[in-house]
Design an enzyme around this catalytic site. Structure first.
Site, PDB file in Angstrom:
ATOM      1  N   THR A  11     -10.517  -9.500  -8.584  1.00  0.00           N
ATOM      2  CA  THR A  11     -10.776  -9.865  -9.982  1.00  0.00           C
ATOM      3  C   THR A  11      -9.888 -10.997 -10.464  1.00  0.00           C
ATOM      4  O   THR A  11     -10.318 -11.860 -11.241  1.00  0.00           O
ATOM      5  CB  THR A  11     -10.574  -8.621 -10.893  1.00  0.00           C
ATOM      6  OG1 THR A  11     -11.546  -7.648 -10.515  1.00  0.00           O
ATOM      7  CG2 THR A  11     -10.734  -8.956 -12.359  1.00  0.00           C
ATOM      8  N   ASP A  55     -14.487  -9.766  -2.878  1.00  0.00           N
ATOM      9  CA  ASP A  55     -14.244  -8.567  -3.683  1.00  0.00           C
ATOM     10  C   ASP A  55     -13.636  -7.561  -2.705  1.00  0.00           C
ATOM     11  O   ASP A  55     -14.143  -7.415  -1.578  1.00  0.00           O
ATOM     12  CB  ASP A  55     -15.587  -8.065  -4.228  1.00  0.00           C
ATOM     13  CG  ASP A  55     -15.433  -6.909  -5.191  1.00  0.00           C
ATOM     14  OD1 ASP A  55     -14.795  -5.904  -4.815  1.00  0.00           O
ATOM     15  OD2 ASP A  55     -15.952  -7.002  -6.312  1.00  0.00           O
ATOM     16  N   SER A  56     -12.591  -6.852  -3.087  1.00  0.00           N
ATOM     17  CA  SER A  56     -11.913  -6.001  -2.100  1.00  0.00           C
ATOM     18  C   SER A  56     -12.745  -4.792  -1.700  1.00  0.00           C
ATOM     19  O   SER A  56     -12.383  -4.083  -0.756  1.00  0.00           O
ATOM     20  CB  SER A  56     -10.529  -5.590  -2.588  1.00  0.00           C
ATOM     21  OG  SER A  56     -10.594  -4.541  -3.510  1.00  0.00           O
ATOM     22  N   THR A  87      -8.149  -4.934  -6.673  1.00  0.00           N
ATOM     23  CA  THR A  87      -7.433  -3.665  -6.848  1.00  0.00           C
ATOM     24  C   THR A  87      -8.121  -2.489  -6.137  1.00  0.00           C
ATOM     25  O   THR A  87      -7.463  -1.508  -5.795  1.00  0.00           O
ATOM     26  CB  THR A  87      -7.294  -3.312  -8.345  1.00  0.00           C
ATOM     27  OG1 THR A  87      -8.597  -3.239  -8.927  1.00  0.00           O
ATOM     28  CG2 THR A  87      -6.449  -4.332  -9.086  1.00  0.00           C
ATOM     29  N   ASP A  88      -9.447  -2.609  -5.931  1.00  0.00           N
ATOM     30  CA  ASP A  88     -10.190  -1.439  -5.445  1.00  0.00           C
ATOM     31  C   ASP A  88      -9.643  -0.863  -4.134  1.00  0.00           C
ATOM     32  O   ASP A  88      -9.538   0.350  -3.984  1.00  0.00           O
ATOM     33  CB  ASP A  88     -11.676  -1.784  -5.262  1.00  0.00           C
ATOM     34  CG  ASP A  88     -12.377  -1.979  -6.604  1.00  0.00           C
ATOM     35  OD1 ASP A  88     -11.786  -1.616  -7.638  1.00  0.00           O
ATOM     36  OD2 ASP A  88     -13.515  -2.498  -6.616  1.00  0.00           O
ATOM     37  N   THR A 275      -3.616  16.850   0.903  1.00  0.00           N
ATOM     38  CA  THR A 275      -4.102  17.523  -0.311  1.00  0.00           C
ATOM     39  C   THR A 275      -5.015  16.628  -1.159  1.00  0.00           C
ATOM     40  O   THR A 275      -4.871  15.414  -1.179  1.00  0.00           O
ATOM     41  CB  THR A 275      -2.936  18.031  -1.188  1.00  0.00           C
ATOM     42  OG1 THR A 275      -3.489  18.655  -2.358  1.00  0.00           O
ATOM     43  CG2 THR A 275      -2.023  16.904  -1.633  1.00  0.00           C
ATOM     44  N   GLN A 276      -5.934  17.298  -1.876  1.00  0.00           N
ATOM     45  CA  GLN A 276      -6.778  16.583  -2.854  1.00  0.00           C
ATOM     46  C   GLN A 276      -6.002  16.293  -4.147  1.00  0.00           C
ATOM     47  O   GLN A 276      -6.446  15.509  -4.974  1.00  0.00           O
ATOM     48  CB  GLN A 276      -7.994  17.440  -3.241  1.00  0.00           C
ATOM     49  CG  GLN A 276      -8.950  17.681  -2.128  1.00  0.00           C
ATOM     50  CD  GLN A 276     -10.099  18.608  -2.525  1.00  0.00           C
ATOM     51  OE1 GLN A 276     -10.275  18.941  -3.693  1.00  0.00           O
ATOM     52  NE2 GLN A 276     -10.876  19.003  -1.544  1.00  0.00           N
ATOM     53  N   CYS A 277      -4.861  16.973  -4.324  1.00  0.00           N
ATOM     54  CA  CYS A 277      -4.096  16.799  -5.574  1.00  0.00           C
ATOM     55  C   CYS A 277      -3.484  15.406  -5.622  1.00  0.00           C
ATOM     56  O   CYS A 277      -3.166  14.829  -4.581  1.00  0.00           O
ATOM     57  CB  CYS A 277      -2.964  17.819  -5.656  1.00  0.00           C
ATOM     58  SG  CYS A 277      -3.557  19.498  -5.721  1.00  0.00           S
TER      59      CYS A 277
HETATM   60  N1  ASP Z   1     -13.822  -5.119  -7.495  1.00  0.00           N
HETATM   61  C1  ASP Z   1     -12.566  -5.807  -7.681  1.00  0.00           C
HETATM   62  C2  ASP Z   1     -11.895  -5.911  -6.320  1.00  0.00           C
HETATM   63  O1  ASP Z   1     -11.346  -4.944  -5.870  1.00  0.00           O
HETATM   64  C3  ASP Z   1     -11.712  -5.082  -8.663  1.00  0.00           C
HETATM   65  C4  ASP Z   1     -10.373  -5.724  -8.956  1.00  0.00           C
HETATM   66  O2  ASP Z   1      -9.917  -6.644  -8.312  1.00  0.00           O
HETATM   67  O3  ASP Z   1      -9.706  -5.246  -9.887  1.00  0.00           O
HETATM   68  O4  ASP Z   1     -11.927  -6.962  -5.710  1.00  0.00           O
END
Ligand code: ASP
Length: 339
Positions: A11, A55-56, A87-88, A275-277
């Site tokens: 992003t 895009d990640s 971020t993904d 764990t899922q936690c």
């Molecule tokens: N879909 C974007 C990515 O991971 C989301 C982001 O960067 O915040 O490339």
């Protein structure tokens, strides 16, 4: 101070498609033109970029290799590296790189943003500038303060292989739920010297280029049937499974469940209990329901994240290890990924 920015996409560098209004990755020149303040930093900064930036959600182990090889190629030329990334899947990349870059003694700071750099309220500008400052930070002997793969996001620096994306909306999107922040970003950048990773030896960087993708994540739910579980455990070619269990590492006590798991372990599949936690970890001797998994040959992942567990399996199998060796290494901390 010489720093290298590796722009992979995300992003932070995206622009809006005028027809669909959806965001798509764009060139580094657009990104850097939007952060004129970078020129005020007294660093010598070079950059390279993925062609095309992605895009990640499209990030694959081949891309991790590309990043690792870029760092390997220019390791002696630069004092630190900043990876711009979506971020993904940032926590997966951070975890993977932490294993691939053995004996790392320079900062590899991964950052991105929730809003594109061209937006007025973007978080990308601050994240990029702070990531560069963190990569340049030195102690009084001139040694790099950060000697590991870390994620810089909003107000914190986190250990990469302890981090998880916690929010799809908030600027403060990452957290390492089982490890303290490496630094607080406020008026000053306050490092926690106790928390920073130091490799026990000074051997030269060794980069691992092979990640084995014959691994998967299986998440339990109370409605899971024997048919579904058997189907998953018999996935052709599967070598390693991260089993996301309940609470402190518990799973159903049904005979069919434990038998299916035990048989998979006997076939040579490495199953790791995580764990899922969101915080805490596996204590598989606490309840009968966890103990029976351990009895069936499932390895406890302790407080490791799912992202670190799956990439660690890829890394260990990538070195052609036998299942027993992989089980042994999964129990041990290699680069700060588990307590
Ligand atoms: N879909 C974007 C990515 O991971 C989301 C982001 O960067 O915040 O490339």
């Amino acid at each position: 101070m010489k720093l290298l920015i590796i722009y992979t996409g995300g992003t932070i560098g995206m622009i809006e498609n005028p027809e669909t209004h959806a965001l798509h990755p764009f060139d580094f020149s657009h990104l850097i033109d939007n952060v004129p303040k970078v020129k005020k930093l007294a660093y010598d900064i070079d950059h390279i970029q993925f062609s095309p930036p992605i895009d990640s959600a499209n990030m694959k182990p081949e891309h991790w290799v590309e990043i690792a090889m870029a760092i390997e190629h220019d390791y002696n030329k630069y004092d630190g590296f900043v990876v711009l990334h979506g971020t993904d899947t940032m926590a997966y990349t951070a975890s993977a790189l932490s294993f691939m870059l053995e004996n790392l003694h320079k900062p590899v700071i991964i950052t991105g943003s929730q809003l594109p750099i061209g937006e007025v309220r973007t978080d990308g500008e601050e994240n990029l500038i702070t990531a560069l400052q963190v990569a340049a930070a030195r102690d009084r002997h001139g040694e790099a303060l950060v000697q590991e793969v870390a994620i810089l996001f909003e107000n914190h620096l986190w250990r990469g292989n302890r981090s998880t994306k916690m929010s799809a909306d908030n600027f403060d999107a990452f957290k390492s739920n089982n490890y303290p922040p490496l630094a607080h970003i406020g008026l000053d950048i306050e490092f926690d010297f106790e928390a920073l990773y130091r490799s026990p030896d000074r051997r030269p960087l060794k980069v691992h280029h092979r990640m084995d993708t014959a691994v998967m994540i299986v998440e339990l739910n109370p409605g899971m049937t024997e048919f579904t579980l058997q189907h998953l455990l018999h996935t052709p070619g599967i070598k390693g499974i991260v089993l996301k269990t309940f609470g402190a590492g518990n799973a159903p006590s049904d005979k069919w469940f434990i038998t299916a798991i035990r048989e998979a372990v006997k076939r040579g599949v490495v199953i790791v209990n995580v764990t899922q936690c969101v915080n805490g970890g596996v204590k598989d001797s606490l309840y009968d329901t966890g103990n029976s998994l351990a009895g069936a040959g499932v390895v406890s992942g302790g407080d490791i994240t799912v992202e670190a567990a799956i990439t660690k399996l890829m890394y260990l199998f990538g070195m052609d290890m036998e299942p027993d060796q992989v089980r042994t290494y999964m129990r041990h901390c290699l680069c700060g990924e588990q307590s």
